[in-house]
Design a protein around this motif. Structure first.
Motif, short mmCIF file in Angstrom:
data_model
loop_
_atom_site.label_atom_id
_atom_site.label_comp_id
_atom_site.label_asym_id
_atom_site.label_seq_id
_atom_site.Cartn_x
_atom_site.Cartn_y
_atom_site.Cartn_z
N GLY A 259 1.34 -1.17 -0.20
CA GLY A 259 -0.42 -0.13 -0.12
C GLY A 259 0.75 0.97 -0.59
O GLY A 259 0.28 2.10 -0.10
N GLY A 260 1.96 1.27 -0.27
CA GLY A 260 3.00 2.78 0.11
C GLY A 260 4.23 1.85 0.96
O GLY A 260 4.81 0.95 0.86
N THR A 261 4.77 3.52 1.04
CA THR A 261 6.52 3.43 1.52
C THR A 261 5.51 3.04 3.14
O THR A 261 5.24 3.63 3.98
CB THR A 261 7.08 4.62 1.41
OG1 THR A 261 6.59 4.71 0.05
CG2 THR A 261 7.93 4.86 2.11
N LEU A 262 7.26 2.16 3.57
CA LEU A 262 6.51 2.67 5.11
C LEU A 262 8.33 2.67 5.49
O LEU A 262 9.52 2.34 4.42
CB LEU A 262 6.74 0.87 5.25
CG LEU A 262 5.53 -0.17 5.91
CD1 LEU A 262 5.86 -1.56 5.76
CD2 LEU A 262 4.62 1.15 6.78
N LEU A 263 8.60 3.08 7.29
CA LEU A 263 9.56 3.58 7.22
C LEU A 263 9.47 3.03 8.86
O LEU A 263 9.12 3.56 9.30
CB LEU A 263 9.72 5.56 7.11
CG LEU A 263 10.05 6.14 6.16
CD1 LEU A 263 9.25 7.70 6.34
CD2 LEU A 263 10.71 5.92 5.80
N LEU A 264 10.33 2.63 8.48
CA LEU A 264 10.87 1.88 10.36
C LEU A 264 11.88 2.26 10.78
O LEU A 264 13.30 2.00 10.25
CB LEU A 264 11.19 0.20 10.89
CG LEU A 264 9.46 -0.14 10.01
CD1 LEU A 264 9.50 -1.64 9.54
CD2 LEU A 264 8.21 0.20 10.39
N PRO A 265 12.51 2.16 12.34
CA PRO A 265 14.29 2.33 12.92
C PRO A 265 15.30 1.34 11.89
O PRO A 265 14.36 0.35 11.48
CB PRO A 265 13.97 1.91 14.22
CG PRO A 265 12.65 1.91 14.31
CD PRO A 265 11.52 1.33 13.28
N ARG A 266 16.23 1.79 11.53
CA ARG A 266 16.95 1.38 11.00
C ARG A 266 17.14 0.03 11.24
O ARG A 266 16.89 -0.59 12.02
CB ARG A 266 18.80 1.78 10.88
CG ARG A 266 19.23 1.82 9.98
CD ARG A 266 21.08 2.11 10.00
NE ARG A 266 21.77 1.50 9.19
CZ ARG A 266 21.93 2.18 7.32
NH1 ARG A 266 21.28 3.27 7.25
NH2 ARG A 266 23.04 1.47 6.80
N ILE A 267 17.34 -0.38 9.85
CA ILE A 267 17.88 -2.40 9.95
C ILE A 267 18.58 -2.41 9.25
O ILE A 267 19.38 -2.27 8.77
CB ILE A 267 16.05 -2.78 8.66
CG1 ILE A 267 14.47 -2.60 9.40
CG2 ILE A 267 16.55 -4.58 8.31
CD1 ILE A 267 13.38 -2.60 8.78
N ALA A 268 19.12 -3.84 10.26
CA ALA A 268 20.30 -4.20 10.26
C ALA A 268 20.42 -5.03 8.70
O ALA A 268 21.40 -6.57 8.80
CB ALA A 268 21.23 -4.87 11.50
N ALA A 269 19.89 -4.55 7.56
CA ALA A 269 20.13 -5.11 6.12
C ALA A 269 20.60 -4.60 5.02
O ALA A 269 20.13 -3.16 4.94
CB ALA A 269 18.95 -6.08 6.27
N PRO A 270 21.23 -5.28 3.78
CA PRO A 270 21.45 -4.22 2.49
C PRO A 270 19.89 -4.07 2.35
O PRO A 270 19.20 -4.44 1.95
CB PRO A 270 22.90 -5.25 2.10
CG PRO A 270 22.96 -5.67 2.81
CD PRO A 270 21.76 -6.29 3.87
N GLU A 271 19.87 -2.89 1.73
CA GLU A 271 19.07 -2.78 0.46
C GLU A 271 18.68 -3.76 -0.68
O GLU A 271 20.39 -4.38 -0.43
CB GLU A 271 19.50 -1.16 -0.28
CG GLU A 271 20.16 0.46 0.68
CD GLU A 271 20.70 1.15 0.42
OE1 GLU A 271 20.92 1.54 -0.42
OE2 GLU A 271 20.52 2.39 1.02
N GLN A 371 18.38 -1.40 14.79
CA GLN A 371 19.03 -1.17 14.97
C GLN A 371 18.49 0.64 15.14
O GLN A 371 17.73 1.14 15.01
CB GLN A 371 20.29 -0.32 14.82
CG GLN A 371 20.98 -1.33 14.12
CD GLN A 371 22.08 -1.54 13.46
OE1 GLN A 371 22.58 -0.19 13.49
NE2 GLN A 371 23.52 -2.43 13.88
N ALA A 372 18.31 0.54 16.93
CA ALA A 372 17.64 2.12 17.65
C ALA A 372 18.28 3.23 17.77
O ALA A 372 19.70 3.24 17.42
CB ALA A 372 17.48 1.65 18.91
N ASP A 373 18.14 4.31 16.97
CA ASP A 373 18.64 5.57 16.80
C ASP A 373 18.71 6.65 17.79
O ASP A 373 17.61 6.69 18.68
CB ASP A 373 17.86 6.29 15.35
CG ASP A 373 18.50 7.36 14.84
OD1 ASP A 373 19.24 7.54 15.53
OD2 ASP A 373 17.51 8.68 15.37
N THR A 374 19.59 6.60 18.16
CA THR A 374 20.54 7.01 19.51
C THR A 374 20.68 8.47 19.59
O THR A 374 20.35 8.81 20.55
CB THR A 374 21.31 6.17 20.64
OG1 THR A 374 22.06 6.12 19.08
CG2 THR A 374 20.77 4.90 19.96
#
Length: 375
Positions: A259-271, A371-374
């Motif tokens: 349904g569209g773009t999702l924004l989540l805290p940084r995921i430790a995996a390649p694009e 990974q939490a954005d600190t």
């Protein structure tokens, strides 16, 4: 390899009547305490003799009461992993693993197979250690390895992570994914953890009061509003697929989601990595019009697919999001105010930080954690 079973059995005040066919992979028996999960697994293992049953693994009949067939437990070639490892304390890890080979058919387990199991479960550095020196997660990995080295037709796992804390569960889940992906042994997995079921299962059998309420893929079952009473209202949610498009400088990962773009805290995996995301129903807000001036970053175009009223003031709404299913938990009052009904086009709103690390994993089975954005 596949599993086919039909079992009926009666206890004082409880009766079990379950039948299903499961394709290869991990079949999760999911339900609340007292729903019949362990009874069913013990019937498959031959630890109880049900009133009537037909149980077959990959075409081999283990029990057929109509035909008078009943294979005793020690001849069924079934590996059983319990909540605790139940390792032999006087043997080291290598000795516990070797014990499993005593129950394998002659010549079925060779040195190469032992090395493969040791590598798959990450046991190489533990072989000389005694069980008393192992963590809970390490003990369970040894128990799984011992069961595998018995060359089983079927692996039964009765809440194998229930006795572990969250850190140990996170440690062992990737190994269970490797077991699912790298062997052809069917697994019957008992759990009351929706997170485990969502991440590990290829088929979900939902049980309630000794009856089958739903059989299907995790995506189908977990996103079904009818399954919410079995799942528990706080655990109700759906799984969706997404692809990591890019990692932004502000600590967020941008995903191509349903349904569209999702924004989540940084995921430790390649694009470019395909991932699975579990979204809880109570974290989803609905709006008739695209909202503005809000802090939530995820606004998805959806269509109402189904509505189910609960016993209290709440309702569960199933949403179609780009061909995938989401669930939203709202009140009856909100549903009435928004005129929520099947076919309605609306918007699903989700805070980026609402998705927990354990609810994100790489689609191929490898562990992925935000990974939490600190900053």
């Amino acid at each position: 390899m596949s599993l086919s079973l039909a079992v009926t059995h009666g206890f004082p005040g409880f009766s079990l009547d379950v039948a299903f066919d499961a394709p290869p992979g991990v079949t999760a028996l999911f339900g609340r305490s007292g729903s019949g999960k362990t009874t069913l697994v013990n019937a498959v293992a031959g630890l109880i003799r049900p009133d009537t049953a037909r149980i077959a693994v990959n075409g081999t009949v283990l029990h057929d009461s109509a035909a008078g067939v009943w294979v005793p437990p020690h001849k069924r070639r079934i590996g059983y992993v319990f909540q605790e490892g139940r390792l032999f304390p006087h043997l080291n890890v290598a000795g516990n693993l070797a014990y499993g080979g005593w129950f394998a058919p002659r010549g079925a387990v060779k040195g190469a197979e032992t090395r493969r199991v040791v590598e798959m479960l990450g046991l190489g550095a533990l072989l000389d250690r005694r069980p008393a020196t192992l963590s809970g997660g390490e003990k369970q990995r040894v128990a799984i390895g011992r069961a595998l080295l018995s060359a089983p037709r079927l692996l039964l796992m009765d809440e194998p992570l229930a006795a572990l804390d969250d850190a140990r569960k996170a440690e062992i889940l990737p190994y269970l994914e490797r077991l699912r992906d790298e062997t052809d042994i069917p697994v019957l997995y008992v759990s009351h953890s929706v997170t485990e079921v969502a991440r590990l299962a290829t088929t979900v059998v939902s049980l309630s009061d000794g009856r089958t309420t739903r059989v299907g893929s995790p995506a189908e079952v977990l996103a079904d509003p009818r399954a919410v009473p079995t799942l528990g209202i706080r655990d109700a949610g759906a799984m969706v697929s997404a692809v990591i498009l890019r990692h932004a400088d502000d600590g967020l990962s941008e995903l191509d989601g349903p349904g569209g773009t999702l924004l989540l805290p940084r995921i430790a995996a390649p694009e470019g990595t395909s991932i699975r995301v579990r979204i809880h129903a109570h974290d989803v807000i609905l709006a008739r019009e695209a909202p503005t001036g809000i802090s939530a970053l995820n606004v998805l175009k959806v269509t109402v697919a189904a509505v189910r009223a609960g016993e209290g003031p709440g309702m569960v709404v199933q949403l179609d999001a780009g061909g995938e299913r989401l669930l939203a938990r709202i009140t009856r009052r909100s549903a009435k105010a928004l005129d929520i009904a099947p076919g309605l086009a609306c918007y699903a709103i989700l805070k980026s930080v609402a998705v927990a690390p354990e609810d994100i994993w790489i689609a191929g089975g490898e562990d992925a954690r935000p990974q939490a954005d600190t900053r």
